[in-house]
Design a protein around this motif. Structure first.
Motif, PDB file in Angstrom:
ATOM      1  N   ALA A 102     130.927  60.888  34.749  1.00 36.05           N
ATOM      2  CA  ALA A 102     130.457  61.793  35.797  1.00 36.05           C
ATOM      3  C   ALA A 102     130.734  61.159  37.161  1.00 36.05           C
ATOM      4  O   ALA A 102     130.632  59.934  37.330  1.00 36.05           O
ATOM      5  CB  ALA A 102     128.968  62.068  35.635  1.00 36.05           C
ATOM      6  N   LEU A 103     131.080  61.998  38.132  1.00 44.74           N
ATOM      7  CA  LEU A 103     131.445  61.514  39.461  1.00 44.74           C
ATOM      8  C   LEU A 103     130.204  61.081  40.239  1.00 44.74           C
ATOM      9  O   LEU A 103     129.283  61.869  40.443  1.00 44.74           O
ATOM     10  CB  LEU A 103     132.181  62.606  40.233  1.00 44.74           C
ATOM     11  CG  LEU A 103     132.690  62.209  41.621  1.00 44.74           C
ATOM     12  CD1 LEU A 103     133.856  61.236  41.504  1.00 44.74           C
ATOM     13  CD2 LEU A 103     133.114  63.449  42.406  1.00 44.74           C
ATOM     14  N   LEU A 104     130.202  59.820  40.681  1.00 46.27           N
ATOM     15  CA  LEU A 104     129.139  59.311  41.547  1.00 46.27           C
ATOM     16  C   LEU A 104     129.568  59.300  43.009  1.00 46.27           C
ATOM     17  O   LEU A 104     128.736  59.423  43.908  1.00 46.27           O
ATOM     18  CB  LEU A 104     128.755  57.886  41.136  1.00 46.27           C
ATOM     19  CG  LEU A 104     128.033  57.705  39.806  1.00 46.27           C
ATOM     20  CD1 LEU A 104     127.750  56.228  39.567  1.00 46.27           C
ATOM     21  CD2 LEU A 104     126.745  58.513  39.761  1.00 46.27           C
ATOM     22  N   GLY A 105     130.841  59.134  43.249  1.00 45.65           N
ATOM     23  CA  GLY A 105     131.345  59.085  44.609  1.00 45.65           C
ATOM     24  C   GLY A 105     132.851  58.915  44.600  1.00 45.65           C
ATOM     25  O   GLY A 105     133.466  58.781  43.540  1.00 45.65           O
ATOM     26  N   PHE A 106     133.432  58.910  45.786  1.00 46.57           N
ATOM     27  CA  PHE A 106     134.889  58.755  45.853  1.00 46.57           C
ATOM     28  C   PHE A 106     135.323  58.411  47.269  1.00 46.57           C
ATOM     29  O   PHE A 106     134.611  58.649  48.247  1.00 46.57           O
ATOM     30  CB  PHE A 106     135.603  60.040  45.406  1.00 46.57           C
ATOM     31  CG  PHE A 106     135.488  61.192  46.366  1.00 46.57           C
ATOM     32  CD1 PHE A 106     136.489  61.458  47.291  1.00 46.57           C
ATOM     33  CD2 PHE A 106     134.374  62.026  46.349  1.00 46.57           C
ATOM     34  CE1 PHE A 106     136.401  62.525  48.185  1.00 46.57           C
ATOM     35  CE2 PHE A 106     134.261  63.097  47.224  1.00 46.57           C
ATOM     36  CZ  PHE A 106     135.276  63.348  48.139  1.00 46.57           C
ATOM     37  N   VAL A 107     136.495  57.826  47.339  1.00 47.58           N
ATOM     38  CA  VAL A 107     137.224  57.647  48.593  1.00 47.58           C
ATOM     39  C   VAL A 107     138.490  58.486  48.491  1.00 47.58           C
ATOM     40  O   VAL A 107     139.174  58.457  47.469  1.00 47.58           O
ATOM     41  CB  VAL A 107     137.614  56.177  48.826  1.00 47.58           C
ATOM     42  CG1 VAL A 107     138.470  56.040  50.085  1.00 47.58           C
ATOM     43  CG2 VAL A 107     136.377  55.295  48.920  1.00 47.58           C
ATOM     44  N   GLN A 108     138.786  59.249  49.522  1.00 45.63           N
ATOM     45  CA  GLN A 108     140.073  59.938  49.628  1.00 45.63           C
ATOM     46  C   GLN A 108     140.801  59.298  50.800  1.00 45.63           C
ATOM     47  O   GLN A 108     140.240  59.149  51.889  1.00 45.63           O
ATOM     48  CB  GLN A 108     139.898  61.429  49.873  1.00 45.63           C
ATOM     49  CG  GLN A 108     141.218  62.187  49.997  1.00 45.63           C
ATOM     50  CD  GLN A 108     141.016  63.659  50.343  1.00 45.63           C
ATOM     51  OE1 GLN A 108     139.920  64.193  50.219  1.00 45.63           O
ATOM     52  NE2 GLN A 108     142.063  64.303  50.798  1.00 45.63           N
ATOM     53  N   CYS A 109     142.041  58.888  50.584  1.00 45.63           N
ATOM     54  CA  CYS A 109     142.758  58.187  51.644  1.00 45.63           C
ATOM     55  C   CYS A 109     144.232  58.571  51.667  1.00 45.63           C
ATOM     56  O   CYS A 109     144.763  59.115  50.697  1.00 45.63           O
ATOM     57  CB  CYS A 109     142.601  56.680  51.483  1.00 45.63           C
ATOM     58  SG  CYS A 109     142.958  56.040  49.827  1.00 45.63           S
ATOM     59  N   GLU A 110     144.849  58.283  52.797  1.00 53.53           N
ATOM     60  CA  GLU A 110     146.262  58.568  53.016  1.00 53.53           C
ATOM     61  C   GLU A 110     146.914  57.341  53.641  1.00 53.53           C
ATOM     62  O   GLU A 110     146.229  56.471  54.185  1.00 53.53           O
ATOM     63  CB  GLU A 110     146.423  59.778  53.942  1.00 53.53           C
ATOM     64  CG  GLU A 110     145.820  61.065  53.395  1.00 53.53           C
ATOM     65  CD  GLU A 110     145.927  62.210  54.387  1.00 53.53           C
ATOM     66  OE1 GLU A 110     146.095  61.950  55.611  1.00 53.53           O
ATOM     67  OE2 GLU A 110     145.837  63.366  53.949  1.00 53.53           O
ATOM     68  N   LEU A 127     129.249  59.752  48.546  1.00 55.95           N
ATOM     69  CA  LEU A 127     128.439  59.341  47.402  1.00 55.95           C
ATOM     70  C   LEU A 127     127.426  60.434  47.093  1.00 55.95           C
ATOM     71  O   LEU A 127     126.846  61.030  48.020  1.00 55.95           O
ATOM     72  CB  LEU A 127     127.678  58.047  47.705  1.00 55.95           C
ATOM     73  CG  LEU A 127     128.369  56.711  47.472  1.00 55.95           C
ATOM     74  CD1 LEU A 127     127.475  55.593  47.988  1.00 55.95           C
ATOM     75  CD2 LEU A 127     128.663  56.507  45.989  1.00 55.95           C
ATOM     76  N   ALA A 128     127.211  60.692  45.799  1.00 58.69           N
ATOM     77  CA  ALA A 128     126.158  61.613  45.404  1.00 58.69           C
ATOM     78  C   ALA A 128     124.818  61.092  45.917  1.00 58.69           C
ATOM     79  O   ALA A 128     124.594  59.886  46.016  1.00 58.69           O
ATOM     80  CB  ALA A 128     126.131  61.754  43.882  1.00 58.69           C
TER      81      ALA A 128
END
Length: 223
Positions: A102-110, A127-128
């Protein structure tokens, strides 16, 4: 003098070439993975945007809405206002998953060139709510930075809404300062605007953290 006595510095690579190589690289470095050492129930998984499963695409979008709707309303800003940058390749996600995936958090980057220097541009770090205040945000930030340094980039850059005081304080604690491209530091290039609270100013700041000297000194080993 003998050639062996000379300290020959590696040639400085063109910023665009560095960014292109960083965008093409795969996987996590040991340093990035180590950001979650000691937390065996959590997994940090890299995933390109085109490979993001539909259920995780929905989960990341829902997390942004849950965390950011009030901030966007307070700043008069939304994701549609974001300017198109000069990113190379497709966005990369660092997904933080629990033992059940299950997704707790994420980084989206370029990967892009910012102020003439190769950069990892963090477009989202979320973050959730139930995962906040556990030090996981700092670990996600450290993982993104380790990925940037390992791929030879000179800086990590991100945008924060001025209404998001908690985020501004968080990033200051992590060692981020105003980028030279932040609107408040560019008089004449950006016009202050009236904000939803009636004040006049800028709805966002651009923050930057340069590559530590110890990482830069090892640059010759990248590429």
């Amino acid at each position: 003098r003998k050639e062996t006595d000379l300290h020959i510095m590696p040639p400085r690579r063109n910023a665009a070439d560095v960014v292109a190589a960083a965008a093409a690289a795969e996987g996590l470095s040991p340093a990035a993975a180590a950001a979650f050492a000691g937390l065996p129930d959590l997994t940090l998984r890299p995933c390109r945007a085109s490979a993001l499963p539909p259920e995780l695409e929905r989960a990341t979008a829902a997390l942004v809405r849950d965390n950011m709707d009030e901030v966007f309303a307070a700043s008069g800003w939304d994701e549609a206002d974001a300017e198109e940058g000069c990113a190379v390749g497709e966005p990369l996600y660092l997904l933080l998953l629990d033992a059940r995936d299950a997704l707790l958090g994420f980084v989206q980057c370029e990967f892009s060139v910012e102020a003439g220097e190769p950069a990892l541009y963090v477009t989202e770090l979320q973050l959730a709510r139930h995962a906040q205040r556990r030090g996981l945000g700092a670990r996600l930030t450290a993982a993104a930075e380790a990925l940037a340094w390992d791929r030879g980039l000179a800086q990590v850059v991100l945008t924060v809404q001025t209404a998001n005081r908690a985020a501004l304080a968080f990033y200051a604690h992590q060692g981020y300062g105003a980028s030279c491209c932040s609107p408040e530091l560019c008089p004449g290039e950006f016009e202050p605007e009236e904000l939803p609270d009636g004040s006049v100013g800028f709805s966002y700041r651009i923050l930057q953290k340069p590559r530590p000297r110890r990482a830069a000194e090892g640059e010759g080993g990248h590429g």
